[in-house]
Design a protein around this motif. Structure first.
Motif, short mmCIF file in Angstrom:
data_model
loop_
_atom_site.label_atom_id
_atom_site.label_comp_id
_atom_site.label_asym_id
_atom_site.label_seq_id
_atom_site.Cartn_x
_atom_site.Cartn_y
_atom_site.Cartn_z
N GLU A 170 34.10 -57.02 -27.35
CA GLU A 170 33.75 -54.59 -27.78
C GLU A 170 32.29 -54.92 -29.01
O GLU A 170 32.38 -53.80 -28.68
CB GLU A 170 34.60 -55.55 -29.50
N SER A 171 31.73 -55.58 -28.75
CA SER A 171 30.35 -55.53 -28.84
C SER A 171 29.25 -55.54 -28.15
O SER A 171 28.99 -54.92 -27.69
CB SER A 171 29.69 -56.64 -29.60
N GLU A 172 30.24 -55.69 -26.68
CA GLU A 172 29.00 -55.34 -25.00
C GLU A 172 29.44 -53.57 -25.60
O GLU A 172 28.44 -53.34 -24.91
CB GLU A 172 29.67 -55.55 -24.82
N ALA A 173 31.19 -53.46 -25.40
CA ALA A 173 31.31 -52.23 -24.96
C ALA A 173 31.04 -52.03 -26.19
O ALA A 173 30.45 -50.09 -25.72
CB ALA A 173 32.75 -52.06 -25.09
N VAL A 239 36.57 -47.75 -31.41
CA VAL A 239 36.61 -49.23 -30.61
C VAL A 239 37.79 -49.86 -30.08
O VAL A 239 38.46 -50.23 -31.07
CB VAL A 239 35.51 -49.45 -29.96
N ILE A 240 39.17 -49.45 -29.06
CA ILE A 240 40.27 -50.23 -28.92
C ILE A 240 39.88 -51.34 -27.28
O ILE A 240 39.41 -50.45 -26.90
CB ILE A 240 41.20 -48.94 -28.50
N ILE A 241 40.19 -52.19 -27.43
CA ILE A 241 39.86 -53.36 -26.25
C ILE A 241 40.68 -53.68 -25.92
O ILE A 241 41.52 -53.47 -26.81
CB ILE A 241 38.60 -54.21 -26.43
N SER A 243 43.84 -56.47 -23.74
CA SER A 243 43.24 -57.50 -24.58
C SER A 243 43.12 -58.73 -23.11
O SER A 243 42.30 -59.67 -23.27
CB SER A 243 45.33 -58.44 -24.74
N SER A 244 42.78 -58.25 -22.17
CA SER A 244 41.84 -58.59 -21.29
C SER A 244 40.92 -58.77 -21.17
O SER A 244 39.77 -59.86 -20.26
CB SER A 244 42.66 -57.42 -19.98
N GLY A 245 39.97 -57.95 -21.78
CA GLY A 245 38.97 -57.31 -22.65
C GLY A 245 37.65 -57.22 -21.71
O GLY A 245 36.15 -56.84 -21.36
N ASP A 246 38.74 -56.07 -20.81
CA ASP A 246 37.42 -55.72 -19.36
C ASP A 246 37.85 -53.85 -19.18
O ASP A 246 37.66 -53.74 -18.17
CB ASP A 246 37.95 -55.54 -17.72
N MET A 247 38.57 -53.63 -20.49
CA MET A 247 38.47 -52.26 -20.80
C MET A 247 38.29 -51.21 -21.55
O MET A 247 39.68 -52.35 -23.06
CB MET A 247 39.89 -51.70 -19.61
N ALA A 248 38.30 -51.27 -22.17
CA ALA A 248 38.50 -50.19 -23.95
C ALA A 248 38.38 -48.98 -23.64
O ALA A 248 37.45 -47.96 -23.00
CB ALA A 248 36.42 -50.18 -24.37
N SER A 249 38.67 -48.13 -25.21
CA SER A 249 38.95 -46.80 -25.27
C SER A 249 38.14 -46.61 -26.36
O SER A 249 38.21 -47.33 -27.19
CB SER A 249 40.64 -46.43 -25.39
N TYR A 250 37.27 -44.90 -26.61
CA TYR A 250 36.93 -44.70 -27.51
C TYR A 250 36.82 -43.60 -27.94
O TYR A 250 36.92 -42.57 -27.08
CB TYR A 250 35.23 -44.86 -27.84
N THR A 251 36.72 -43.31 -29.19
CA THR A 251 36.75 -42.10 -29.75
C THR A 251 35.83 -41.95 -30.94
O THR A 251 35.72 -42.93 -31.49
CB THR A 251 38.28 -41.49 -30.33
N ILE A 276 36.03 -46.47 -20.89
CA ILE A 276 35.18 -47.22 -19.87
C ILE A 276 35.65 -48.93 -19.48
O ILE A 276 36.68 -49.43 -20.28
CB ILE A 276 33.75 -47.69 -20.94
N GLN A 277 35.10 -49.40 -18.41
CA GLN A 277 35.39 -50.61 -17.70
C GLN A 277 34.57 -51.94 -17.51
O GLN A 277 33.60 -50.48 -16.90
CB GLN A 277 36.40 -49.84 -16.56
N LYS A 278 34.96 -52.21 -17.01
CA LYS A 278 33.62 -53.59 -16.70
C LYS A 278 34.39 -54.06 -15.31
O LYS A 278 35.10 -54.64 -15.37
CB LYS A 278 33.95 -54.61 -17.98
N ILE A 279 33.18 -53.41 -14.25
CA ILE A 279 33.68 -53.68 -12.68
C ILE A 279 32.44 -54.32 -12.54
O ILE A 279 30.91 -54.34 -12.28
CB ILE A 279 33.23 -52.26 -12.26
N ASN A 280 32.68 -56.01 -12.09
CA ASN A 280 31.61 -56.17 -11.28
C ASN A 280 30.77 -56.72 -12.16
O ASN A 280 29.25 -56.70 -12.20
CB ASN A 280 31.23 -56.51 -9.89
N GLY A 281 31.62 -57.30 -13.57
CA GLY A 281 29.69 -57.56 -14.58
C GLY A 281 29.38 -56.61 -15.63
O GLY A 281 28.84 -56.69 -16.40
N GLN A 282 29.68 -55.44 -14.81
CA GLN A 282 28.99 -54.26 -15.70
C GLN A 282 29.91 -53.28 -16.37
O GLN A 282 31.37 -52.99 -15.75
CB GLN A 282 27.65 -53.06 -14.52
N TRP A 283 29.67 -52.98 -17.28
CA TRP A 283 30.72 -51.26 -17.97
C TRP A 283 30.32 -50.55 -17.35
O TRP A 283 29.43 -50.40 -17.02
CB TRP A 283 30.46 -51.23 -19.19
N LYS A 284 30.80 -49.73 -16.78
CA LYS A 284 30.75 -48.31 -16.61
C LYS A 284 31.94 -46.94 -17.08
O LYS A 284 32.60 -47.65 -17.78
CB LYS A 284 31.45 -48.41 -14.91
N ILE A 285 31.86 -46.02 -16.97
CA ILE A 285 32.12 -44.85 -17.66
C ILE A 285 33.78 -44.78 -16.59
O ILE A 285 32.77 -44.27 -15.19
CB ILE A 285 31.59 -43.24 -18.05
#
Length: 301
Positions: A170-173, A239-241, A243-251, A276-285
């Protein structure tokens, strides 16, 4: 003394079983097929190629569990694609997926806009059915039957649950969300491209600003980079992350100030949300939405 030896024996047995459970099970797969695809790039930049290949690789991984490996590799001015399939049936399934009506039809059309396939070299035991399937595609193919080969299929049989540090993620996001508008500060189209996933959706404040995919939004973003001295501040972020930790939504609410032709302008309380989603180790919109509220009620109820 006898009881001590008995206890020691039990401990050795228990820990030995646990160690065995945490080892990987190996299975030989002599039916594996390896495709080495030699391709030319159709006038795309390295940044564009990097973004698209990341997207396409993720699509194959998500939709084709019998593909054992997939990778695009830079080779001078060309690109080499290496595909690994569990067997001929897995490759036939891939061919079906990229054909008309398949789940990867649209992605494969984009693939062909990026690359020209110069040669496909196939290594392994190729069935007649696979040869017939590939004959429907307009690509040059070289078949290389195996003399002798082995391929280890390794599966983790550990029953230990994987620990996901949601607090750190969540801190990363949050850090990514803080920096998602850096392409404005840098006035960099390349930074913008690296910020969005290839199939991202952007919904802006104007009626025309509904873009699906980087190619669709690219011109709009390029035009927006002409603004000067941009500044973003945010409030009320949530921010809501996953449970898998690879996707988050935010307002959040944004205040945005900038200059156009030397004139200072600002927009306050812009409602900004996204995924946002963590794709191949990098967060993306993967989805972003901007809106400006109207005074009163737009729709009476």
């Amino acid at each position: 003394m006898k009881s001590i030896y008995t206890l020691l024996g039990i401990c050795i047995f228990v820990f030995g079983c646990q160690d065995h459970q945490n080892k990987h099970a190996e299975e030989n797969n002599s039916d594996e097929l390896i495709f080495v695809v030699d391709m030319s790039v159709n006038g795309k930049s390295k940044a564009e190629v990097a973004t698209f290949t990341e997207y396409y690789t993720a699509q194959v991984e998500k939709n084709e569990p019998s593909s054992m490996g997939w990778g695009f590799f830079e080779s001078g001015e060309k690109v080499i694609l290496i595909e690994r399939y569990k067997n001929a049936d897995a490759m036939i399934n891939h061919a079906t997926n990229v054909s008309a009506g398949g789940i990867l039809e649209e992605a494969f059309a984009q693939f062909n806009s990026f690359f020209t396939i110069d040669m496909i070299s196939i290594h392994g035991n190729i069935s007649d059915e696979l040869k017939e399937t590939l004959s429907n595609f307009p690509f040059p193919v070289a078949y290389n039957e195996a003399y002798a080969n082995y391929s280890r299929m390794i599966s983790n049989v550990s029953t230990s649950p994987m620990t996901i540090d949601l607090v750190s993620l969540e801190s990363e996001a949050n850090t990514f969300i803080d920096n998602q508008f850096n392409f404005f500060y840098e006035s960099s189209l390349e930074t913008a491209q690296n910020t969005f996933s290839f199939d991202a959706v952007l919904i802006g404040t104007d009626a025309a600003e509904y873009y699906s995919g980087w190619e669709a939004m690219k011109t709009s973003i390029e035009g927006q980079l002409s603004i000067e001295n941009p500044m973003f501040t945010h409030s009320n972020r949530n921010v809501i992350i996953s449970s898998s930790g690879d996707m988050a939504s935010y307002t959040q609410l944004l205040n945005f100030s900038f200059e156009v032709d030397g004139e200072s302008m600002s927009v306050e309380n812009v409602r900004n949300s996204g995924v946002i989603q963590k794709i191949n180790g990098q967060w993306k919109i993967v989805q972003i939405h901007w809106s400006i509220g109207v005074q009163g009620q737009a729709v009476s109820y």
